[in-house]
Design a protein around this motif. Structure first.
Motif, short mmCIF file in Angstrom:
data_model
loop_
_atom_site.label_atom_id
_atom_site.label_comp_id
_atom_site.label_asym_id
_atom_site.label_seq_id
_atom_site.Cartn_x
_atom_site.Cartn_y
_atom_site.Cartn_z
N UNK A 214 45.44 37.99 32.50
CA UNK A 214 45.97 38.74 33.62
C UNK A 214 46.69 40.00 33.16
N UNK A 215 47.47 39.86 32.08
CA UNK A 215 48.15 41.05 31.57
C UNK A 215 47.16 42.10 31.07
N UNK A 216 46.06 41.63 30.44
CA UNK A 216 45.05 42.58 29.99
C UNK A 216 44.39 43.28 31.17
N UNK A 217 44.09 42.52 32.23
CA UNK A 217 43.46 43.13 33.40
C UNK A 217 44.41 44.09 34.12
N UNK A 218 45.68 43.73 34.14
CA UNK A 218 46.65 44.61 34.81
C UNK A 218 46.83 45.91 34.05
N UNK A 219 46.70 45.87 32.71
CA UNK A 219 46.85 47.10 31.93
C UNK A 219 45.62 48.00 32.04
N UNK A 220 44.51 47.43 32.44
CA UNK A 220 43.30 48.25 32.56
C UNK A 220 43.34 49.07 33.85
N UNK A 221 42.64 50.15 33.86
CA UNK A 221 42.59 51.04 35.02
C UNK A 221 41.31 50.88 35.81
N UNK A 222 40.51 49.90 35.46
CA UNK A 222 39.25 49.69 36.16
C UNK A 222 39.53 49.07 37.52
N UNK A 223 39.05 49.66 38.56
CA UNK A 223 39.31 49.15 39.90
C UNK A 223 38.50 47.93 40.25
N UNK A 224 37.45 47.66 39.48
CA UNK A 224 36.59 46.51 39.79
C UNK A 224 37.10 45.22 39.15
N UNK A 225 38.28 45.23 38.55
CA UNK A 225 38.82 44.04 37.90
C UNK A 225 39.17 42.99 38.94
N UNK A 226 38.70 41.76 38.82
CA UNK A 226 39.00 40.71 39.83
C UNK A 226 40.39 40.14 39.65
N UNK A 227 41.44 40.94 39.93
CA UNK A 227 42.80 40.48 39.73
C UNK A 227 43.18 39.40 40.75
N UNK A 228 42.64 39.50 41.96
CA UNK A 228 43.02 38.55 43.00
C UNK A 228 42.52 37.15 42.65
N UNK A 229 41.25 37.05 42.21
CA UNK A 229 40.70 35.75 41.83
C UNK A 229 41.45 35.15 40.66
N UNK A 230 41.79 35.98 39.68
CA UNK A 230 42.52 35.48 38.52
C UNK A 230 43.90 35.00 38.90
N UNK A 231 44.58 35.71 39.76
CA UNK A 231 45.91 35.27 40.21
C UNK A 231 45.82 33.98 41.01
N UNK A 232 44.78 33.86 41.82
CA UNK A 232 44.60 32.62 42.58
C UNK A 232 44.34 31.43 41.65
N UNK A 233 43.51 31.66 40.63
CA UNK A 233 43.24 30.59 39.67
C UNK A 233 44.50 30.21 38.90
N UNK A 234 45.29 31.21 38.53
CA UNK A 234 46.54 30.93 37.82
C UNK A 234 47.51 30.16 38.71
N UNK A 235 47.58 30.53 39.99
CA UNK A 235 48.47 29.81 40.90
C UNK A 235 48.00 28.37 41.10
N UNK A 236 46.68 28.17 41.16
CA UNK A 236 46.16 26.80 41.32
C UNK A 236 46.49 25.95 40.11
N UNK A 237 46.32 26.52 38.92
CA UNK A 237 46.65 25.78 37.70
C UNK A 237 48.14 25.48 37.62
N UNK A 238 48.95 26.44 38.02
CA UNK A 238 50.39 26.22 38.02
C UNK A 238 50.78 25.12 39.00
N UNK A 239 50.09 25.08 40.16
CA UNK A 239 50.36 24.04 41.14
C UNK A 239 49.95 22.67 40.60
N UNK A 240 48.82 22.61 39.90
CA UNK A 240 48.40 21.35 39.28
C UNK A 240 49.40 20.89 38.24
N UNK A 241 49.93 21.85 37.49
CA UNK A 241 50.93 21.51 36.48
C UNK A 241 52.19 20.93 37.12
N UNK A 242 52.64 21.50 38.22
CA UNK A 242 53.83 20.98 38.89
C UNK A 242 53.56 19.59 39.48
#
Length: 357
Positions: free
Chosen positions: A235-263
């Motif tokens: 996510x940090x690598x994608x956020x540092x990139x300037x490419x507009x086609x980066x799927x940041x929303x999907x990655x954040x959703x996946x990270x949130x799902x994994x974090x929820x599973x961890x909790x």
């Protein structure tokens, strides 16, 4: 106590239940399960086959040194004992890895199998030692023949158990089902199942199964932590990139799902730890109650022994009184005899007295 805890908690909404349904039906480590190697067991099986061949062909293999055959066979048995101990440690580590993967039933079966070859080899070594000690008194078969028979039986028994071990490991590698340790798992955000009332019926087995579940959940937490770190780096690598086609929303959703599973897994582990402590306290109470019953039983036994001692003393006194009564009766009979004799002697004397007058 667990029922009261669930009754006091607020019932979750259907959306919350649906959010954590995958926790019960999909383990994070299931897709990353590693197969167990059977290379070590095959090598040990080959060693056992060579040992059996040595036992069968010892007279021909050691033909030039016939008189050294018994010491050489005993030495080979000791070497096999040491090799079996080394392989047993390797097999125990493999079984522990299977347990950490969540397959409790396989680990319980293999836990007993992997210790049997060493026990069989140890018994065979003891039997060979007895044969060597009682060598002068053995006349049925020769010493080398007896030692070869013992070696052959060792190889056959240990080889059969290793075949069972290889079969179970192959079955584990080809298994395509969820870990069986999750069978007793239920989410704290869902209604309790019928298994909840059965958690303490068999204290030792359920405590051990809960411990295996805790270990499996710890492995899940470790895996999910590494996954979260990896996703955060991505996510940090994608956020540092300037490419507009980066799927940041999907990655954040996946990270949130994994974090929820961890909790959720953390909540499951905390609840299991509390229930495990409760089970241990119940076992301690039962043990104290058993100890009180034993103490009461010991008191009853002591009282019974004391009453038996009193009864024995009274029996001894009664026997003494019976003997004294018999002696008194015999003395009375003798006295009566003397009195009757005295009377018989006095009657003629009195009858003679008037005639003389």
């Amino acid at each position: 106590m667990s029922m009261e805890r669930h009754a006091s908690s607020t019932s979750p909404s259907p959306e919350d239940n649906a959010m954590f349904l995958d926790i019960l039906h999909e383990a994070p480590l299931f897709g990353h399960r590693k197969s167990r190697s059977i290379f070590g067991s095959v090598v040990y099986f080959i060693v056992l086959a060579g040992y059996a061949i040595l036992a069968a062909g010892a007279p021909w293999i050691f033909h030039p040194i016939q008189k050294f055959i018994p010491p050489l066979l005993c030495s080979c048995d000791v070497i096999l004992l040491a090799v079996t101990g080394i392989f047993q440690q390797y097999f125990v580590i493999q079984v522990q890895k299977i347990r950490l993967q969540g397959y409790y039933s396989f680990s319980q079966k293999l836990k007993h199998i992997v210790r049997l070859p060493f026990a069989i080899t140890a018994y065979g070594t003891a039997a060979m030692l007895l044969v060597m000690v009682w060598k002068p008194q053995i006349g049925i078969l020769s010493i080398s023949t007896l030692l070869r028979i013992i070696m052959f039986i060792e190889a056959i028994c240990a080889g059969s158990f290793m075949s069972a071990y290889i079969s179970y490991v192959h079955q584990y590698n080809s298994l395509n089902s969820q870990p069986d340790v999750l069978n007793s798992l239920y989410s704290p955000l869902q209604p309790s199942s019928s298994l909840e009332g059965l958690r303490y019926h068999d204290g030792g087995r359920l405590s051990d199964q809960q411990m295996a579940l805790l270990q499996y959940q710890r492995e899940n937490l470790h895996f999910l932590s590494e996954e979260i770190l990896r996703l955060q780096e991505c996510l940090s690598k994608y956020e540092r990139s300037n490419d507009g086609s980066t799927p940041q929303v999907d990655l954040a959703h996946l990270l949130a799902a994994r974090d929820q599973e961890l909790r959720t897994l953390s909540a499951e582990m905390n609840q299991l730890q509390s229930e495990l402590s409760l089970a241990r306290s119940l076992i301690a109470e039962k043990e104290s109650e058993v100890q009180r019953v034993r103490n009461t039983n010991n008191q009853y036994v002591e009282e019974n022994e004391r009453l038996r001692a009193i009864l024995g003393e009274w029996s001894t006194r009664a026997a003494k009184l019976e003997r004294a009564l018999e002696v008194e009766q015999m003395s009375n009979l003798e006295l009566q005899k003397k009195i009757s004799t005295y009377r018989n002697q006095r009657v003629p004397y009195e009858s003679n007295e008037p005639g003389g007058a």
